[in-house]
Design a protein around this motif. Sequence first.
Motif, PDB file in Angstrom:
ATOM      1  N   PHE A  10       0.847  -1.193   0.000  1.00  0.00           N
ATOM      2  CA  PHE A  10       0.000   0.000   0.000  1.00  0.00           C
ATOM      3  C   PHE A  10       0.884   1.244   0.000  1.00  0.00           C
ATOM      4  CE2 PHE A  10      -3.002   2.944   2.254  1.00  0.00           C
ATOM      5  CZ  PHE A  10      -3.957   2.963   1.257  1.00  0.00           C
ATOM      6  N   THR A  11       1.014   1.858  -1.155  1.00  0.00           N
ATOM      7  CA  THR A  11       1.855   3.040  -1.314  1.00  0.00           C
ATOM      8  C   THR A  11       1.029   4.189  -1.863  1.00  0.00           C
ATOM      9  OG1 THR A  11       2.474   2.387  -3.557  1.00  0.00           O
ATOM     10  CG2 THR A  11       3.917   1.641  -1.764  1.00  0.00           C
ATOM     11  N   GLN A  69       0.143   6.911   2.832  1.00  0.00           N
ATOM     12  CA  GLN A  69      -0.129   5.488   3.013  1.00  0.00           C
ATOM     13  C   GLN A  69      -0.071   5.037   4.470  1.00  0.00           C
ATOM     14  OE1 GLN A  69       2.492   6.684   1.315  1.00  0.00           O
ATOM     15  NE2 GLN A  69       4.363   5.658   1.961  1.00  0.00           N
ATOM     16  N   ASP A  70       0.335   5.913   5.379  1.00  0.00           N
ATOM     17  CA  ASP A  70       0.376   5.558   6.793  1.00  0.00           C
ATOM     18  C   ASP A  70      -0.979   5.715   7.477  1.00  0.00           C
ATOM     19  OD1 ASP A  70       3.081   4.873   6.707  1.00  0.00           O
ATOM     20  OD2 ASP A  70       3.669   6.963   6.965  1.00  0.00           O
ATOM     21  N   GLN A  71      -1.928   6.335   6.803  1.00  0.00           N
ATOM     22  CA  GLN A  71      -3.267   6.487   7.366  1.00  0.00           C
ATOM     23  C   GLN A  71      -4.068   5.203   7.163  1.00  0.00           C
ATOM     24  OE1 GLN A  71      -4.899   9.926   5.384  1.00  0.00           O
ATOM     25  NE2 GLN A  71      -4.351  11.242   7.095  1.00  0.00           N
ATOM     26  N   THR A  72      -5.110   5.044   7.966  1.00  0.00           N
ATOM     27  CA  THR A  72      -6.030   3.926   7.815  1.00  0.00           C
ATOM     28  C   THR A  72      -7.202   4.389   6.963  1.00  0.00           C
ATOM     29  OG1 THR A  72      -5.408   3.098   9.971  1.00  0.00           O
ATOM     30  CG2 THR A  72      -7.468   2.281   9.067  1.00  0.00           C
ATOM     31  N   PHE A  73      -7.629   3.535   6.024  1.00  0.00           N
ATOM     32  CA  PHE A  73      -8.712   3.898   5.119  1.00  0.00           C
ATOM     33  C   PHE A  73      -9.832   2.874   5.174  1.00  0.00           C
ATOM     34  CE2 PHE A  73      -4.983   5.923   3.462  1.00  0.00           C
ATOM     35  CZ  PHE A  73      -5.432   7.184   3.136  1.00  0.00           C
ATOM     36  N   HIS A  74     -11.034   3.364   5.090  1.00  0.00           N
ATOM     37  CA  HIS A  74     -12.237   2.546   5.041  1.00  0.00           C
ATOM     38  C   HIS A  74     -13.067   3.152   3.913  1.00  0.00           C
ATOM     39  CE1 HIS A  74     -15.605   0.164   6.377  1.00  0.00           C
ATOM     40  NE2 HIS A  74     -16.340   1.237   6.530  1.00  0.00           N
ATOM     41  N   ARG A 116     -30.467  -1.979  -5.586  1.00  0.00           N
ATOM     42  CA  ARG A 116     -30.467  -2.472  -6.971  1.00  0.00           C
ATOM     43  C   ARG A 116     -30.384  -1.340  -7.988  1.00  0.00           C
ATOM     44  NH1 ARG A 116     -35.239  -6.563  -7.798  1.00  0.00           N
ATOM     45  NH2 ARG A 116     -35.991  -4.574  -8.457  1.00  0.00           N
ATOM     46  N   PHE A 117     -30.757  -0.116  -7.594  1.00  0.00           N
ATOM     47  CA  PHE A 117     -30.816   0.973  -8.564  1.00  0.00           C
ATOM     48  C   PHE A 117     -30.023   2.208  -8.157  1.00  0.00           C
ATOM     49  CE2 PHE A 117     -34.662  -1.602  -8.934  1.00  0.00           C
ATOM     50  CZ  PHE A 117     -34.474  -2.075 -10.221  1.00  0.00           C
ATOM     51  N   SER A 118     -29.217   2.091  -7.107  1.00  0.00           N
ATOM     52  CA  SER A 118     -28.389   3.229  -6.696  1.00  0.00           C
ATOM     53  C   SER A 118     -27.231   2.739  -5.843  1.00  0.00           C
ATOM     54  CB  SER A 118     -29.210   4.252  -5.908  1.00  0.00           C
ATOM     55  OG  SER A 118     -29.599   3.718  -4.661  1.00  0.00           O
ATOM     56  N   TYR A 119     -26.236   3.614  -5.696  1.00  0.00           N
ATOM     57  CA  TYR A 119     -25.135   3.330  -4.768  1.00  0.00           C
ATOM     58  C   TYR A 119     -24.544   4.633  -4.292  1.00  0.00           C
ATOM     59  CZ  TYR A 119     -21.852   4.172  -8.655  1.00  0.00           C
ATOM     60  OH  TYR A 119     -21.156   4.719  -9.688  1.00  0.00           O
ATOM     61  N   SER A 120     -23.846   4.550  -3.162  1.00  0.00           N
ATOM     62  CA  SER A 120     -23.211   5.709  -2.566  1.00  0.00           C
ATOM     63  C   SER A 120     -21.913   5.255  -1.909  1.00  0.00           C
ATOM     64  CB  SER A 120     -24.144   6.332  -1.510  1.00  0.00           C
ATOM     65  OG  SER A 120     -23.502   7.401  -0.864  1.00  0.00           O
ATOM     66  N   THR A 121     -20.908   6.128  -1.895  1.00  0.00           N
ATOM     67  CA  THR A 121     -19.639   5.795  -1.264  1.00  0.00           C
ATOM     68  C   THR A 121     -19.027   7.053  -0.658  1.00  0.00           C
ATOM     69  OG1 THR A 121     -17.513   4.690  -1.585  1.00  0.00           O
ATOM     70  CG2 THR A 121     -18.315   6.076  -3.392  1.00  0.00           C
ATOM     71  N   TYR A 122     -18.116   6.859   0.259  1.00  0.00           N
ATOM     72  CA  TYR A 122     -17.409   7.973   0.891  1.00  0.00           C
ATOM     73  C   TYR A 122     -16.137   7.424   1.519  1.00  0.00           C
ATOM     74  CZ  TYR A 122     -19.473   6.057   5.143  1.00  0.00           C
ATOM     75  OH  TYR A 122     -19.838   5.209   6.148  1.00  0.00           O
ATOM     76  N   ARG A 123     -15.242   8.299   1.903  1.00  0.00           N
ATOM     77  CA  ARG A 123     -14.037   7.878   2.608  1.00  0.00           C
ATOM     78  C   ARG A 123     -14.293   7.901   4.098  1.00  0.00           C
ATOM     79  NH1 ARG A 123      -9.311  10.724   5.055  1.00  0.00           N
ATOM     80  NH2 ARG A 123      -7.964   8.986   5.564  1.00  0.00           N
ATOM     81  N   GLY A 124     -14.216   6.754   4.706  1.00  0.00           N
ATOM     82  CA  GLY A 124     -14.337   6.650   6.149  1.00  0.00           C
ATOM     83  C   GLY A 124     -12.968   6.561   6.776  1.00  0.00           C
ATOM     84  N   SER A 125     -12.910   6.445   8.071  1.00  0.00           N
ATOM     85  CA  SER A 125     -11.611   6.327   8.744  1.00  0.00           C
ATOM     86  C   SER A 125     -11.525   5.027   9.524  1.00  0.00           C
ATOM     87  CB  SER A 125     -11.386   7.499   9.669  1.00  0.00           C
ATOM     88  OG  SER A 125     -12.431   7.592  10.610  1.00  0.00           O
TER      89      SER A 125
END
Length: 103
Positions: A46-47, A82-87, A94-103
Amino acid sequence: MTLACHPALGSCQTTSASSLGYVSRYQQRTTDKDGRCSDLITREAFTAGMYKIRFETGQYWETLGKICFYPYVEIVFTITDQDQTFHLPLSLSRFSYSTYRGS
């Protein structure tokens, strides 16, 4: 990956691209009972760089006997520390999606 606020079993893949756009890594994993792909990439691999995760949502819905509008979802993101934690959650219907950067 979550479905109606519940973890979803499915398949997700990751591709890491260098700053010149050449693909340098490819892994395929299946999400666990918690909807996570926790072993998708090792800490050493992970770089900083650009990454893409592809969720095979069409295959997932097929296993449930349903159809969906999006056969797959690709999320492209940039890592600068790359030293941070990512989620990176994916909420899915079925007809939509959503995403975001969590910690």
